[in-house]
Design a protein around this motif. Structure first.
Motif, PDB file in Angstrom:
ATOM      1  N   ARG A  31     -80.022  23.611 -37.245  1.00  0.00           N
ATOM      2  CA  ARG A  31     -78.772  23.140 -37.837  1.00  0.00           C
ATOM      3  C   ARG A  31     -78.321  21.826 -37.171  1.00  0.00           C
ATOM      4  NH1 ARG A  31     -74.242  26.134 -39.994  1.00  0.00           N
ATOM      5  NH2 ARG A  31     -75.575  27.943 -40.083  1.00  0.00           N
ATOM      6  N   GLN A 120     -76.129  33.237 -38.223  1.00  0.00           N
ATOM      7  CA  GLN A 120     -75.621  32.538 -39.405  1.00  0.00           C
ATOM      8  C   GLN A 120     -76.661  32.651 -40.517  1.00  0.00           C
ATOM      9  OE1 GLN A 120     -72.439  30.558 -39.111  1.00  0.00           O
ATOM     10  NE2 GLN A 120     -72.495  32.106 -37.504  1.00  0.00           N
ATOM     11  N   GLU A 121     -76.183  32.895 -41.720  1.00  0.00           N
ATOM     12  CA  GLU A 121     -77.077  33.072 -42.858  1.00  0.00           C
ATOM     13  C   GLU A 121     -78.065  31.897 -43.004  1.00  0.00           C
ATOM     14  OE1 GLU A 121     -78.114  35.285 -44.851  1.00  0.00           O
ATOM     15  OE2 GLU A 121     -79.145  33.964 -46.273  1.00  0.00           O
TER      16      GLU A 121
END
Ligand SMILES: Nc1nc2c(ncn2[C@@H]2O[C@H](COP(=O)(O)OP(=O)(O)OP(=O)(O)O)[C@@H](O)[C@H]2O)c(=O)[nH]1
Ligand SMILES: [Mg+2]
Length: 199
Positions: A31, A120-121
């Motif tokens: 991310r 987190q997805e």
């Protein structure tokens, strides 16, 4: 393992523009803002080698760094950067997935995950995609200094449990913090083993 020299090679916007290489590559992905570029600087001991920023979405190209003329670190742009347009996100997905799936000398993908937050997805779905594509990978939980050992262990266990619901196999898991010099050792040992087995 000791790293003696680390130098920037080039940036690429697509797979075709990636430099030809016979060296094994280890790619860093995760991310936006998770600490990919910081980890590259930390492992190489070279501040400023990979450009870091407190603002997410900083690394926008695939950046190649030669390590001791033996292997290559690859800094990938972060996913999940909300301020990118839909078109930019689609383009990102295409060029990063193209690199990950088709780069022949890619030996391992380090998927970085923020140690201080529960699963987190977006991250779980990304790792699921990595598994589906049969890419060798390890999870590296970053910014471990921002959490305590107990929540860190709980977040790691929760992530593994979430992943186990969707895929088989036990992932390799590491954690580190750029504020803890010793935490380099675990990651560098893993790199050494990986290079020995596959390089
Ligand atoms: N406390 C702490 N901060 C960190 C750590 N690693 C990175 N950071 C900070 O997190 C922010 C983002 O770091 P980057 O290395 O630029 O993150 P990135 O994943 O390369 O981000 P993009 O290129 O935007 O995808 C910077 O402000 C870093 O200083 C860490 O281990 N501990
Ligand atoms: Mg970056």
């Amino acid at each position: 393992m000791k790293i003696n020299s680390a130098t920037f090679v080039t940036s690429a916007v697509e797979l075709d523009a990636c430099p030809p290489s016979s060296q094994s590559e280890i790619a860093f992905i995760g991310r936006s803002n998770v600490g990919k570029s910081s980890l590259i600087n930390f492992l190489t001991g070279k501040d400023g080698l990979a450009k870091t920023s407190s603002k997410p979405g900083h690394t926008q190209l695939i950046n190649f760094f030669d390590i001791d003329q033996k292997w290559t670190m690859v800094d990938l742009p972060g996913y999940g950067y909300a301020r990118r347009s839909k078109a930019q996100r689609a383009e990102f997905n295409e060029f990063v997935s193209d690199y990950l799936v088709n780069r022949e000398n890619l030996l391992c993908v380090f998927v970085l995950i923020d140690a201080k937050i529960p699963p987190q997805e977006l991250d779980v779905a990304f790792v699921e995609w990595i598994v589906q594509n049969e890419l060798p990978f390890a999870l590296i939980f970053t910014k471990a200094d921002k959490t305590k050992p107990q929540p860190l262990a709980a977040n790691i266990a929760a992530f593994k449990a979430e992943l186990a619901k969707r895929c088989d196999g036990e992932p390799a898991v590491l954690s580190c913090s750029v504020k803890d010099y010793k935490s380099r050792i675990g990651v560098l040992d893993f790199v050494e083993q990986t290079l020995k087995m596959g390089g």
